[in-house]
Design a protein around this motif. Structure first.
Motif, PDB file in Angstrom:
ATOM      1  N   ARG A  47       0.824  -1.211   0.000  1.00 30.50           N
ATOM      2  CA  ARG A  47       0.000   0.000   0.000  1.00 30.50           C
ATOM      3  C   ARG A  47       0.857   1.261   0.000  1.00 30.50           C
ATOM      4  O   ARG A  47       0.486   2.266  -0.615  1.00 30.50           O
ATOM      5  CB  ARG A  47      -0.952  -0.028   1.200  1.00 30.50           C
ATOM      6  N   ARG A  48       1.990   1.199   0.662  1.00 28.19           N
ATOM      7  CA  ARG A  48       2.906   2.337   0.618  1.00 28.19           C
ATOM      8  C   ARG A  48       3.370   2.576  -0.819  1.00 28.19           C
ATOM      9  O   ARG A  48       3.412   3.718  -1.299  1.00 28.19           O
ATOM     10  CB  ARG A  48       4.107   2.080   1.534  1.00 28.19           C
ATOM     11  N   LYS A  49       3.693   1.494  -1.522  1.00 28.13           N
ATOM     12  CA  LYS A  49       4.128   1.606  -2.907  1.00 28.13           C
ATOM     13  C   LYS A  49       2.989   2.090  -3.810  1.00 28.13           C
ATOM     14  O   LYS A  49       3.217   2.860  -4.758  1.00 28.13           O
ATOM     15  CB  LYS A  49       4.652   0.261  -3.398  1.00 28.13           C
ATOM     16  N   ALA A  50       1.760   1.635  -3.531  1.00 26.84           N
ATOM     17  CA  ALA A  50       0.613   2.069  -4.331  1.00 26.84           C
ATOM     18  C   ALA A  50       0.371   3.566  -4.162  1.00 26.84           C
ATOM     19  O   ALA A  50       0.055   4.267  -5.139  1.00 26.84           O
ATOM     20  CB  ALA A  50      -0.629   1.275  -3.932  1.00 26.84           C
ATOM     21  N   ARG A  51       0.505   4.059  -2.938  1.00 23.41           N
ATOM     22  CA  ARG A  51       0.380   5.508  -2.708  1.00 23.41           C
ATOM     23  C   ARG A  51       1.444   6.266  -3.490  1.00 23.41           C
ATOM     24  O   ARG A  51       1.163   7.280  -4.146  1.00 23.41           O
ATOM     25  CB  ARG A  51       0.506   5.829  -1.219  1.00 23.41           C
ATOM     26  N   ASN A  92      -6.321  -0.732  -2.074  1.00 20.59           N
ATOM     27  CA  ASN A  92      -7.380  -0.429  -1.103  1.00 20.59           C
ATOM     28  C   ASN A  92      -8.729  -0.237  -1.788  1.00 20.59           C
ATOM     29  O   ASN A  92      -9.488   0.681  -1.458  1.00 20.59           O
ATOM     30  CB  ASN A  92      -7.042   0.804  -0.257  1.00 20.59           C
ATOM     31  N   CYS A  93      -9.018  -1.131  -2.737  1.00 18.65           N
ATOM     32  CA  CYS A  93     -10.325  -1.087  -3.399  1.00 18.65           C
ATOM     33  C   CYS A  93     -10.940  -2.480  -3.438  1.00 18.65           C
ATOM     34  O   CYS A  93     -11.586  -2.859  -4.409  1.00 18.65           O
ATOM     35  CB  CYS A  93     -10.203  -0.513  -4.805  1.00 18.65           C
ATOM     36  N   SER A  94     -10.732  -3.247  -2.365  1.00 15.74           N
ATOM     37  CA  SER A  94     -11.256  -4.613  -2.296  1.00 15.74           C
ATOM     38  C   SER A  94     -12.541  -4.652  -1.475  1.00 15.74           C
ATOM     39  O   SER A  94     -12.833  -3.748  -0.692  1.00 15.74           O
ATOM     40  CB  SER A  94     -10.216  -5.549  -1.664  1.00 15.74           C
ATOM     41  N   ASN A 122      -7.657   5.760   4.181  1.00 17.98           N
ATOM     42  CA  ASN A 122      -6.211   5.814   4.392  1.00 17.98           C
ATOM     43  C   ASN A 122      -5.591   4.432   4.585  1.00 17.98           C
ATOM     44  O   ASN A 122      -4.366   4.306   4.619  1.00 17.98           O
ATOM     45  CB  ASN A 122      -5.895   6.685   5.612  1.00 17.98           C
ATOM     46  N   GLY A 123      -6.420   3.418   4.735  1.00 16.78           N
ATOM     47  CA  GLY A 123      -5.899   2.071   4.945  1.00 16.78           C
ATOM     48  C   GLY A 123      -5.468   1.804   6.368  1.00 16.78           C
ATOM     49  O   GLY A 123      -4.791   0.815   6.642  1.00 16.78           O
TER      50      GLY A 123
END
Length: 424
Positions: A47-51, A92-94, A122-123
């Motif tokens: 998620r850090r990488k996706a941001r 974060n779209c599951s 924000n997850g």
């Protein structure tokens, strides 16, 4: 004129999402365990990488920390994310969080949004949606809702049982459906119901167990829950009292479609794997893909994936242009759920023993995709609703045109109750 082209910006977003899943997400699939799930520290890193890649929470408005994509744009991004079962989690779209975020955006008060929506986007936390109940409670038939919420002064006391609640283990809060005695429900054919925001540390909200399931890869599992004198304050009511079923439709119609988007990515990756295998495997003196029966399976899968994509895009357009999308999403969900199962099954068959083994993701896809034909409304329920609408339209047309078969009793006012899907 129909325009199926993708704008340069959307095409770039599609390519960036595909590259992110290919380079960062798929390599992490080896850490996905059917019993223990995916390690939280690895999910945080994804998620850090996706941001950092500008791909986080694509479905949420920018005000709340998302990308603010339309349904059509989401259909492109979600499909690419769906090439891995971990892709939607990374972005974060599951399910069920994605549907809950949409519902909170549409219905929650500003205070509720700050407390629940912002950290969810924000997850920082997870959530679940508690509607389905064990027999004799509500599954696809909302009139069987047994969980009750009784007003007691400035509080509500909730009692009941919930079943197969996805993501409940480890969630921070639940959106819970319950029958309420007051409030003006939208439809007299359904019991009055309301939605409540319940913190998972509420002593009256108990997870009984995580239910063993065919699809064992969902974060937080599928849980059985007991609500016993679960006390919540008045501000825990989500939206208006008595409008729970209306809000369920606000959540479920788009959620049906976003499920299709994500699972179509699984189907496409399954076909890609099968096609690559068919190009390299030698059998009876020629490449496997040159055998007519194998070629037929590949062609059928490609055709059905294409048709599914167009159905998704059209339903997304209906929602983007203000339609409720009830029937379009029902038709799309029914068709796509069955296509995904057929494509995964064919792909596994083409790959033979490799498909059955865990060296390829097809066996996991096979188990994970099967429940898609059940949750968010079984195919049989959707077909019933679709057929009723077709028959109702035919009856209305017959009256308008003055053509009514002899002896027929036709009423243009015929209608059917809303349906609500199981799980997710």
């Amino acid at each position: 004129m129909f325009d199926f082209s993708l704008s340069p910006a959307l095409m770039d977003l599609k390519k960036r999402t595909a590259a992110f899943v290919r380079e960062h997400v798929i390599p992490e699939e080896r850490y996905l365990d059917e019993h223990t799930g995916f390690p939280q520290e690895k999910l945080k890193e994804l998620r850090r990488k996706a941001r950092a890649a500008g791909l986080f929470a694509p479905h949420v408005e920018e005000e709340w920390g998302g990308m603010g994509l339309s349904m059509r744009e989401m259909s492109v991004v979600f499909e690419e994310a769906g090439h891995s079962l971990l892709g939607p989690l990374a972005l974060n779209c599951s399910a069920p969080d994605e549907g809950n975020m949409h519902l909170l955006e549409m219905v929650a008060t500003p205070e509720q949004k700050e407390r629940y929506l912002r950290p969810l986007v924000n997850g920082e936390i997870r959530s679940c949606f508690a509607m389905t109940e064990p027999p004799p409670g509500a599954g696809t038939d909302p009139s069987l809702l047994h969980t009750t919420a009784v007003r007691r002064g400035s509080e509500w006391v909730i009692n009941g049982d919930k079943w197969y609640i996805t993501g409940a283990e480890g969630a921070a809060f639940a959106i819970c459906m319950a029958r309420t005695e007051d409030g003006q429900g939208q439809d007299s054919r359904q019991p009055r119901a309301s939605m409540f925001l319940i913190d998972m540390d509420n002593p009256g909200f108990q997870i009984i167990r995580e239910i063993p399931s065919l699809d064992a890869n969902f974060v937080g599992g599928h849980c059985e829950i007991a609500l016993r004198d679960c006390v919540v304050p008045e501000e825990a009511v989500l939206g208006a009292v008595g409008e729970g079923f209306k809000y369920a439709q606000v959540r479920l119609a788009p959620a049906r479609l976003t499920h299709c988007m994500r699972w179509l990515g699984v189907a496409q990756r399954s076909l890609d794997i099968a096609a690559q295998y068919a190009n390299t495997r030698e059998s009876f003196g020629q490449q496997l893909g040159k055998h007519q029966m194998v070629a037929e399976m590949i062609a059928d899968s490609a055709t059905e994936i294409h048709a599914s994509r167009l159905m998704i895009w059209h339903a997304a357009w209906v929602l983007d242009t203000g339609g409720n999308g009830k029937y379009e999403t029902s038709m799309t969900k029914t068709y796509v759920a069955e296509v995904v199962n057929r494509v995964v099954d064919r792909s596994l068959q083409i790959c033979g023993s490799h498909g059955v083994s865990m060296d390829l993701p097809l066996a996991l896809f096979y188990r994970s995709a099967r429940p898609f034909r059940i949750y968010d409304g079984p195919s049989e329920i959707h077909r019933t609703v679709i057929a009723r609408q077709v028959l109702k339209a035919a009856a209305q047309a017959a009256q308008v045109e003055g053509f009514i078969p002899e002896g027929a009793a036709v009423s243009p006012k015929t209608s059917e109750p809303e349906h609500h899907g199981e799980g997710q």
